[in-house]
Structure formats: C-alpha cells, structure tokens
Scaffold this motif. Structure first.
Motif, PDB file in Angstrom:
ATOM      1  N   ASP A 275       0.961  -1.211   0.122  1.00  0.00           N
ATOM      2  CA  ASP A 275      -0.047   0.066  -0.038  1.00  0.00           C
ATOM      3  C   ASP A 275       0.903   1.213  -0.204  1.00  0.00           C
ATOM      4  OD1 ASP A 275      -2.494  -1.286  -0.052  1.00  0.00           O
ATOM      5  OD2 ASP A 275      -2.251  -1.662   2.243  1.00  0.00           O
ATOM      6  N   CYS A 276       1.819   1.286  -0.810  1.00  0.00           N
ATOM      7  CA  CYS A 276       2.596   2.569  -1.012  1.00  0.00           C
ATOM      8  C   CYS A 276       2.038   3.237  -1.870  1.00  0.00           C
ATOM      9  CB  CYS A 276       4.068   2.182  -1.565  1.00  0.00           C
ATOM     10  SG  CYS A 276       5.037   0.981  -0.534  1.00  0.00           S
ATOM     11  N   SER A 277       1.762   4.547  -1.561  1.00  0.00           N
ATOM     12  CA  SER A 277       1.211   5.693  -2.265  1.00  0.00           C
ATOM     13  C   SER A 277       2.272   6.702  -2.657  1.00  0.00           C
ATOM     14  CB  SER A 277       0.100   6.715  -1.435  1.00  0.00           C
ATOM     15  OG  SER A 277       0.842   7.086  -0.258  1.00  0.00           O
ATOM     16  N   ASP A 278       3.364   6.556  -2.271  1.00  0.00           N
ATOM     17  CA  ASP A 278       4.443   7.372  -2.673  1.00  0.00           C
ATOM     18  C   ASP A 278       5.912   6.814  -2.258  1.00  0.00           C
ATOM     19  OD1 ASP A 278       5.794   9.470  -3.849  1.00  0.00           O
ATOM     20  OD2 ASP A 278       4.544  11.068  -2.942  1.00  0.00           O
ATOM     21  N   THR A 279       6.898   7.364  -2.699  1.00  0.00           N
ATOM     22  CA  THR A 279       8.197   6.884  -2.387  1.00  0.00           C
ATOM     23  C   THR A 279       8.626   7.606  -1.065  1.00  0.00           C
ATOM     24  OG1 THR A 279       9.377   8.191  -3.936  1.00  0.00           O
ATOM     25  CG2 THR A 279       8.698   6.122  -4.670  1.00  0.00           C
ATOM     26  N   LEU A 280       9.483   6.960  -0.445  1.00  0.00           N
ATOM     27  CA  LEU A 280      10.153   7.374   0.707  1.00  0.00           C
ATOM     28  C   LEU A 280      11.336   8.704   0.438  1.00  0.00           C
ATOM     29  CD1 LEU A 280      10.398   7.518   3.922  1.00  0.00           C
ATOM     30  CD2 LEU A 280      12.310   6.058   3.628  1.00  0.00           C
ATOM     31  N   ARG A 281      11.985   8.468  -0.508  1.00  0.00           N
ATOM     32  CA  ARG A 281      12.861   9.476  -1.201  1.00  0.00           C
ATOM     33  C   ARG A 281      12.200   9.950  -2.324  1.00  0.00           C
ATOM     34  NH1 ARG A 281      19.000   8.976   0.074  1.00  0.00           N
ATOM     35  NH2 ARG A 281      19.278   7.353   1.483  1.00  0.00           N
ATOM     36  N   VAL A 282      12.478  11.341  -2.578  1.00  0.00           N
ATOM     37  CA  VAL A 282      11.571  11.900  -3.700  1.00  0.00           C
ATOM     38  C   VAL A 282      12.257  11.836  -5.060  1.00  0.00           C
ATOM     39  CG1 VAL A 282      10.355  14.297  -4.199  1.00  0.00           C
ATOM     40  CG2 VAL A 282      10.813  13.330  -1.871  1.00  0.00           C
ATOM     41  N   SER A 283      11.757  11.776  -6.097  1.00  0.00           N
ATOM     42  CA  SER A 283      12.116  11.832  -7.302  1.00  0.00           C
ATOM     43  C   SER A 283      11.196  12.689  -8.220  1.00  0.00           C
ATOM     44  CB  SER A 283      12.340  10.440  -8.091  1.00  0.00           C
ATOM     45  OG  SER A 283      13.085   9.484  -7.455  1.00  0.00           O
ATOM     46  N   ASN A 284      11.797  13.815  -8.986  1.00  0.00           N
ATOM     47  CA  ASN A 284      11.007  14.439  -9.992  1.00  0.00           C
ATOM     48  C   ASN A 284      11.447  14.408 -11.377  1.00  0.00           C
ATOM     49  OD1 ASN A 284       9.422  16.111  -7.778  1.00  0.00           O
ATOM     50  ND2 ASN A 284      11.504  16.168  -7.040  1.00  0.00           N
ATOM     51  N   HIS A 285      10.474  14.319 -12.540  1.00  0.00           N
ATOM     52  CA  HIS A 285      10.973  14.353 -13.692  1.00  0.00           C
ATOM     53  C   HIS A 285      10.211  15.095 -14.468  1.00  0.00           C
ATOM     54  CE1 HIS A 285      10.597  12.194 -17.656  1.00  0.00           C
ATOM     55  NE2 HIS A 285      11.971  12.371 -17.634  1.00  0.00           N
ATOM     56  N   VAL A 286      10.650  15.949 -15.461  1.00  0.00           N
ATOM     57  CA  VAL A 286       9.791  16.538 -16.571  1.00  0.00           C
ATOM     58  C   VAL A 286      10.583  16.621 -17.799  1.00  0.00           C
ATOM     59  CG1 VAL A 286       8.923  18.842 -17.331  1.00  0.00           C
ATOM     60  CG2 VAL A 286       9.000  18.184 -14.722  1.00  0.00           C
ATOM     61  N   ASN A 287       9.551  16.184 -18.708  1.00  0.00           N
ATOM     62  CA  ASN A 287      10.025  15.964 -20.089  1.00  0.00           C
ATOM     63  C   ASN A 287       9.394  16.974 -21.142  1.00  0.00           C
ATOM     64  OD1 ASN A 287       7.851  14.809 -20.896  1.00  0.00           O
ATOM     65  ND2 ASN A 287       8.679  12.869 -21.051  1.00  0.00           N
ATOM     66  N   PHE A 288       8.657  17.896 -20.426  1.00  0.00           N
ATOM     67  CA  PHE A 288       7.845  18.950 -21.294  1.00  0.00           C
ATOM     68  C   PHE A 288       6.956  18.747 -22.517  1.00  0.00           C
ATOM     69  CE2 PHE A 288      12.055  20.777 -19.890  1.00  0.00           C
ATOM     70  CZ  PHE A 288      11.556  21.630 -18.773  1.00  0.00           C
ATOM     71  N   ASP A 289       6.500  17.465 -22.357  1.00  0.00           N
ATOM     72  CA  ASP A 289       5.692  16.970 -23.415  1.00  0.00           C
ATOM     73  C   ASP A 289       4.217  17.129 -22.956  1.00  0.00           C
ATOM     74  OD1 ASP A 289       7.481  15.843 -24.699  1.00  0.00           O
ATOM     75  OD2 ASP A 289       7.209  13.838 -24.410  1.00  0.00           O
ATOM     76  N   GLU A 290       4.146  17.334 -21.405  1.00  0.00           N
ATOM     77  CA  GLU A 290       2.836  17.610 -20.812  1.00  0.00           C
ATOM     78  C   GLU A 290       2.189  18.927 -21.170  1.00  0.00           C
ATOM     79  OE1 GLU A 290       5.528  17.181 -19.201  1.00  0.00           O
ATOM     80  OE2 GLU A 290       5.341  15.542 -17.784  1.00  0.00           O
ATOM     81  N   GLN A 291       1.156  19.216 -21.567  1.00  0.00           N
ATOM     82  CA  GLN A 291       0.337  20.481 -21.675  1.00  0.00           C
ATOM     83  C   GLN A 291       0.845  21.456 -20.868  1.00  0.00           C
ATOM     84  OE1 GLN A 291      -3.588  20.471 -22.070  1.00  0.00           O
ATOM     85  NE2 GLN A 291      -3.968  22.422 -23.044  1.00  0.00           N
ATOM     86  N   ASN A 292       0.954  21.032 -19.372  1.00  0.00           N
ATOM     87  CA  ASN A 292       1.248  22.392 -18.486  1.00  0.00           C
ATOM     88  C   ASN A 292       2.835  22.228 -18.233  1.00  0.00           C
ATOM     89  OD1 ASN A 292       1.582  19.783 -17.000  1.00  0.00           O
ATOM     90  ND2 ASN A 292       0.720  20.263 -15.129  1.00  0.00           N
ATOM     91  N   ILE A 293       3.504  21.637 -19.235  1.00  0.00           N
ATOM     92  CA  ILE A 293       5.115  21.527 -19.223  1.00  0.00           C
ATOM     93  C   ILE A 293       5.712  21.208 -17.860  1.00  0.00           C
ATOM     94  CG2 ILE A 293       5.485  22.888 -20.869  1.00  0.00           C
ATOM     95  CD1 ILE A 293       6.233  25.272 -19.283  1.00  0.00           C
ATOM     96  N   GLY A 294       4.848  20.250 -17.311  1.00  0.00           N
ATOM     97  CA  GLY A 294       5.663  19.476 -15.962  1.00  0.00           C
ATOM     98  C   GLY A 294       5.532  20.603 -14.757  1.00  0.00           C
ATOM     99  N   GLY A 295       4.735  21.484 -14.866  1.00  0.00           N
ATOM    100  CA  GLY A 295       4.723  22.669 -13.737  1.00  0.00           C
ATOM    101  C   GLY A 295       5.576  23.706 -13.806  1.00  0.00           C
TER     102      GLY A 295
END
Length: 741
Positions: A275-295
């Motif tokens: 039941d892991c909803s998220d990881t303990l250490r944090v990872s972020n990744h953006v490739n700018f394909d999203e309409q909102n350019i990953g925030g």
C-alpha cells in the motif's frame, strides 16, 4: 528616475575597481567530486590488453548449487502461503523493516546492502533502518550462498549474503523474498509465457520449478514480467548448460534472469502489496511533453525574453528562432516527435533575460542528484548564456527566498547536439530548479532544455561519455580501448581513468570475449598523490553504464562492482603510481556486458553511451556492525513533515513595483572569496553614481533612437527601449521614454 539603476551602476563600478568581472559566474570544478569528460577520450591501440580481469559474478543458482534450498534460494521450514491466506498480513513487514549486520558481513557486502537499502527508499515506501529493540527484524549474515525466507517469520530472520552474492540486484532479490514474493517463474500462469524444458533440468532439482495456483498467490495485476529481478535465467538448474526455461516469445530468451535492478513490474508489485502511495525518497521528472510543461513557469516582465515550448510535430519552424531549433528532442531523438523548451532569441537585444522555474519540489535528504539535457548552439561572437540555480523557498507560501550561488553557467559554442549534465546539489527541504538564460543578439542562437530530473540521492563520483558510439563499435578492433581523461575521487582525491573495450578483448592464451563490452578501472598518477594514503585499499568500485530512460525511476542501469585489496594478487594495481599521469594496470571485467544488450534499453541515446564510476572508501567501516555507518546520505525527514533548513543568504529577492522578482547578486570570481554587498557598493560610489547613470542613460537612448528603424522589438512603445540585465544579480531594468528619462 528608478533608484535601482543607481544601485546597479554603483555595484558595477565597485566590482570593476575591485577587478571582479561583471559576469564572473562560478562553474563546477571538472576534476572535483563530479567529473564530466566529453572531448578527451583517447584510443589505445595496443595489440594485447594490459589489464587484470575479474570473474563475472555468478548466478544465484550456481552459487547455491550444492545447497538444499527451495527454488534455489528460499530457506523455508514449511510451505506457507504469504499472499492470499486469511491471515496473510501477519507475514507482511511494517513499512520500516528493522535490520542489523552481524560480524560476518564483508565490506563489499556492506556497500552493496547500503546501495540496496537506498534503492528501496527511492522506489518504494519501505525503508530498512537499524534495529533498536524491535522483536521482528532481518539479520544480514554471511553463510553459504544467497538465500532468504519468504515473508516475515518472526524474531531474528536471516538473509544470507555469501561470497559471490555481494551485488545490489541479488540483495534486492533476497529482500523481495523476505517481503513475501516468490519467483516470477512460480506464477500460476507461467506456462502461458515460458516452457520448462524438463529434459535438461538436473536430477533432483525439479522441485525448483514449482508454481502456485491463483488461490494461493496473487500477481497484484502485474503482467508476466520477463525483466523481473525475481526471474531466473534460461539455464537455471541445467544439467550441462542447455536451456531449462524457454520463453514462448523468443525475443525474451536472453532477457530473463537479469541481475541489474528492480524492473518497473517489481516496483509495482511491491508498492501494491505494501500500500505504498509514494516513495520515501523523492524523485521528480519533467520532459515538457505535458500540456502544463510539468509545472514549470515563467518569471519576469512581459517584455523579457521568453522560454517557449516547441512541439516538433505541430510548432511553427519558420520563425526568426524556430528555424534554427533542433529537429529532435532529447527524450526520443526522433525527428518530428517530442517537445522541449527553448529561449526565444529572435528580435532581441543582447543580454535580454528569460527565467523559467520548476514547481515547488521537496526533498527528504541533504544531497540530491540533478540531471538535465541542454542544447546550445550559438554564434562565435554571441554572449548568449544559461545559468542554473537552486532557489530556496518559504516553506509555507512557496515563494522564492534565495537563489543561492549559480550551479553552473553554460556559454560558448557547444555544437549541434543534445548534452546531458549531472551534478550533486544541496537543496533545502523545499526548493525550485531555475534556468536563467540571456540572449546574445542573434536570432540564430539556440538555448534549449529537456528531461529535467532530480532524485534524493547523490550522483556517482564521476561520469563520462562516449559519443558516436556506433562508429566506434564498427571501427575499433579487438583489444582496442577507449581511455577516458583523468578523473578524481575528490579534492584531494585519487586520480583514475576508465578503460573500455567496445569490441572486447582476447589474449594469446584464449579466444577472449569479443561478444562482450569490456570495462576496467585504472589508477593514474595524480596531483594529490603525496597527500593520500597508499595503497588504494578497501575501496568499493562500481562500474556502471547508464540506462538513459528519461525517467530515472524506471531505469535499469547495468553494472558490476568489486573491492580493492592490498592483500590480493592485484596489489600492484593499488600501489601509488610512479609519476604524474602514469597509469597502473587496470582492473575490471572483460565480460562486463553482452554487446547485444546495448540496444535492449536506453543504454544508447543520441548514439552516446554514458558511463559512471562510483568510488567509496570503506576503511572507516571495517569491523563495524552499525547499519547506518556507510549510508552517507540518509533520509532526514518524512515527506509529510518537510521542515525549513537555515538558508544561506547569498542572494536576496526584491519585489518590483509590478510584482516581479528581481535578483540582486554580486559574485566574486574564482579567486575571490569575499562577497561585495549591494549596500557597501552603493555607499562607495554614491556621489559618482548619479553622473555615471545620466551619461549612460542618455547615451543608450541616443543609440536607441538612431537605430530604432533597424531594431524590431515586439514590446517597443512610443520609442521606448527596455533593457534587461544579462545576469540575475544585475537587476538592470529601466526605461528610456520619449524625450525624457
């Protein structure tokens, strides 16, 4: 008249008098802890490979061949269903699984276990902290072979990391058993995907291919995973090397049995099971394909240079700048597909700035690994540049409170290619990644970024690249090596090089392994050698080729590791080199990686291979059983309780009348250690600043008027000129109005 211009000019004059260049941005020491080598690889055309080769790390089934274990590596007192029985939860661990090392664990095993612990924290919500007084815990020990129990048995529960088992993927495998997970080929539906060739299974080993029905096990809705670290190889428990596990789809025949790291399916299974909803250490990744350019978002005045998204399938390519943009992105490398961000340099004055920042990121550790791809192709006389910052935030509002010192500035001609940059950073608990770029006055200047990622881990000691890899693979002969430039483990640090045989090696006494890529590590004489302790003893060396999947969470890097020892037959390799630049005999693996695997994942990207070497000094932990002794970058805080870390007020943030943030930064050059404050600089030149300002302002307005027919500025209003200072700290934002200042 805006008082800020006086401050700017005062500071510039003070900096000039102090001999400090206005754009003196400090970059990374390329021979410091993080080394990046691009253009200094050299070719070794020796006819005989001058290296000591280590044995390939054996399969679990081979290591355990003389042990009586269930399915080759399971120590189970009785058959137990750990997944579907009404009481199965009693066999699951808490999300924090207490562990200890006993006195038998070797330094090599300690290093590999610590890497495994970090990998679990990066990809799941589970951690393996040191046991205090918990009743149920895992004890890592060195007995015969590699093995584990399935599920939590209660009390002290052994996981054996015997000789030959000291590899992260093997330890991941055994811990997954302890979590309650059987082998992939034990699934109820395995016969739909593989065939067990019973004729080639060794007598008495048939029980190792048991599989369990759906009323006993649960696959957690994960499709059959040929890439799973829990899958055995095609020759598991074989009589004489023949295939015992035949994949029904032949393309997976050589894929099964990988011992690199978790597959995405492994991670999905663990996270659903616990039941892991998220990881303990944090990872972020953006490739700018999203309409909102990953925030990511813009920052600055409406008239500033803008960062724009370029969609290769739909965006216009006939504009002043877009006609010069690359025809492929960093993610896919395919013409006409994908997206990236670029600075709009068309019809811009030199030095106009554009700033783009990530959304609010958080971190649970002290050090992170930042990675991004960049494309810079500017004219030889252009002053276009890009600088990267980590901005600290107010923990409540998320507003930027400090931009910190620049991580690195990119300027000059980089050529028509995408490049990757990796660096260890020290971000606060909440932060933003900022890309600040300035124009050079040429519409043909290209500054672009793609695939930005940050992970809660330190980057490896050194990275280096092999460009045009296909050409080298086609032209290099057997025993011909690529040798990197000299890199360092730190400052001061040991000097070393990487030696790569793209087409393998052979000797006079054997046919060699020409179907494999060879990879070795060699010490060379360095500038700090007289300050260091010799021999180069008890150093953990990990040789790795990077899976360049854009998302670091799904990467499956390929690696091998070993520990240096002054007591081994290779001792000469670890003694102090005889002179600066003189290389010792390299040590490594001539069977490092089958050549065919280079195309199975993203080991090649833009026809470039990226290698890394991790060097860890294990001497301080000899004889220690403390579980956290070696984890140098532990989790400091939980994700749901991110706290502010005291900030270094290197940069300040002012609010402009129109609500935009301005950066004020006066930095020393590489040889200057003292910061010159804005206040001090303005006091020094208060009397002269007004005169200097009036002269410069009228001169700029005169030039602008003379050239207004030539310059086409989209934001010109009533012959106004707005100039944006080329550096974040220069805050040079002023207007020349028609007929007045």
């Amino acid at each position: 008249m805006d008082v800020r211009i006086f401050t700017y000019l005062a500071a510039m004059l003070a900096l000039s008098q102090a001999g400090i260049p206005r754009a003196g941005l400090m970059g990374l020491d390329q021979k410091g802890p993080i080394a990046r080598v691009r253009k200094t690889l050299r070719k070794d055309t020796s006819t005989e490979p001058k290296a000591f080769y280590l044995d390939e790390q054996a399969e679990i089934t081979d290591i355990n061949k003389d042990l009586s274990l269930q399915e080759g590596d399971i120590m189970q007192l009785k058959q137990r269903n750990t997944l579907l029985s009404p009481t199965y939860e009693e066999y699951l661990w808490p999300k924090e699984i207490p562990v200890i090392y006993d006195g038998t664990i070797s330094l090599l095993a300690k290093a590999a276990i610590d890497e495994t612990r970090r990998e679990y924290e990066l990809r799941t919500c589970l951690s393996l902290p040191e046991r205090t007084d918990e009743e149920n815990f895992i004890q890592f020990t060195t007995l015969s072979g590699c093995w584990s129990y399935v599920g939590m048995n209660g009390g002290s529960q052994n996981i054996s990391i015997g000789r030959g088992c000291e590899k992260m993927a093997t330890i991941e495998h055994e811990i997954m058993h302890a979590l309650g997970i059987w082998h992939e080929q034990s699934r109820a539906d395995r016969d739909d995907y593989v065939e067990i060739v019973w004729d080639y299974v060794g007598e008495g080993r048939e029980h190792n291919f048991n599989n369990y029905p759906f009323n006993e096990t649960d696959d957690r809705r994960v499709p059959y995973d040929f890439n799973s670290v829990m899958h055995y190889s095609k020759t598991a428990f074989t009589i004489d090397g023949n295939t015992t596990i035949q994949t029904r789809d032949p393309t997976f025949e050589d894929v099964i049995g990988q011992r690199s790291t978790f597959s995405p399916g492994d991670i999905t299974k663990i996270n659903r099971m616990y039941d892991c909803s998220d990881t303990l250490r944090v990872s972020n990744h953006v490739n700018f394909d999203e309409q909102n350019i990953g925030g990511f978002s813009q920052q600055g005045l409406q008239s500033d240079a803008k960062w724009l998204k370029h969609d290769l399938a739909t965006s216009d390519t006939s504009g002043a700048t877009t006609r010069y943009l690359p025809t492929f992105d960093a993610t896919l490398g395919i013409e006409g597909e994908g997206s990236f961000m670029y600075l709009d340099t068309g019809n811009r004055f030199p030095g106009q700035a554009g700033l783009i920042k990530s959304m609010r990121y958080t971190s649970t550790v002290a050090h992170q690994c930042l990675e991004f791809w960049y494309y810079m192709n500017v004219g030889s006389s252009s002053q276009a540049a890009m600088t990267v910052y980590i901005a600290a935030l107010d923990p409540v509002t998320g507003e930027i409170t400090s931009y910190g010192s620049p991580l690195q500035t990119f300027q000059g001609q980089y050529g028509d290619e995408w490049n990757v940059q990796r660096m260890t950073i020290s971000a606060q608990s909440s932060y933003r990644i900022v890309f600040y770029a300035k124009t050079g006055g040429y519409p043909s200047d290209v500054i672009a970024i793609d695939d930005v990622s940050v992970q809660d881990r330190e980057c490896d000691t050194a990275y280096f690249t092999v460009n045009d890899y296909t050409e080298k693979a086609n032209t290099y002969g057997v025993n011909e090596a690529i040798i990197s430039d000299t890199m360092y483990t730190g400052t001061p640090g040991y000097a070393f090089q990487a030696v790569i045989y793209p087409n393998g090696s052979q000797s006079a006494v054997d046919a060699g392994y020409t179907d494999y890529l060879g990879f070795s590590f060699q010490l060379v004489g360095g500038k700090y050698d007289d300050e260091l302790e010799w021999p180069f003893d008890k150093q953990y060396i990990r040789l790795l080729i990077t899976d360049q999947d854009p998302n670091p969470q799904t990467r499956m890097n390929w690696y091998y590791n070993f520990l240096t020892s002054k007591d081994s037959s290779l001792n000469a390799s670890w003694e102090k080199p005889t002179g600066l630049g003189v290389a010792n005999t390299p040590v490594g693996y001539r069977t490092f990686m089958p050549k065919w695997r280079m195309n199975t994942r993203s080991y090649l990207r833009h026809d470039t291979a990226y290698y890394s070497i991790q060097v860890t000094d294990m001497r301080p932990y000899e004889g220690s059983t403390e579980i956290s002794a070696k984890m140098s970058n532990p989790v400091l805080r939980k994700r749901d309780s991110i706290l502010a870390i005291p900030e270094q007020n290197v940069l300040s943030v002012e609010s402009t009348p129109d609500g935009d943030d301005e950066l004020i930064d006066y930095r020393p050059d590489d040889n200057e250690q003292d910061m010159i404050s804005v206040k001090s600089a303005s006091i020094i030149v208060t009397v002269t600043s007004g005169i200097v300002f009036l002269i410069m302002a009228f001169a700029i307005c005169a030039v602008a008027k003379a050239n207004r027919n030539r310059l086409q500025m989209e934001y010109t209003i009533m012959n106004n000129i707005r100039y944006i200072g080329p550096e974040p700290g220069e805050t040079m934002k002023y207007k020349c109005m028609k007929g007045k200042v």
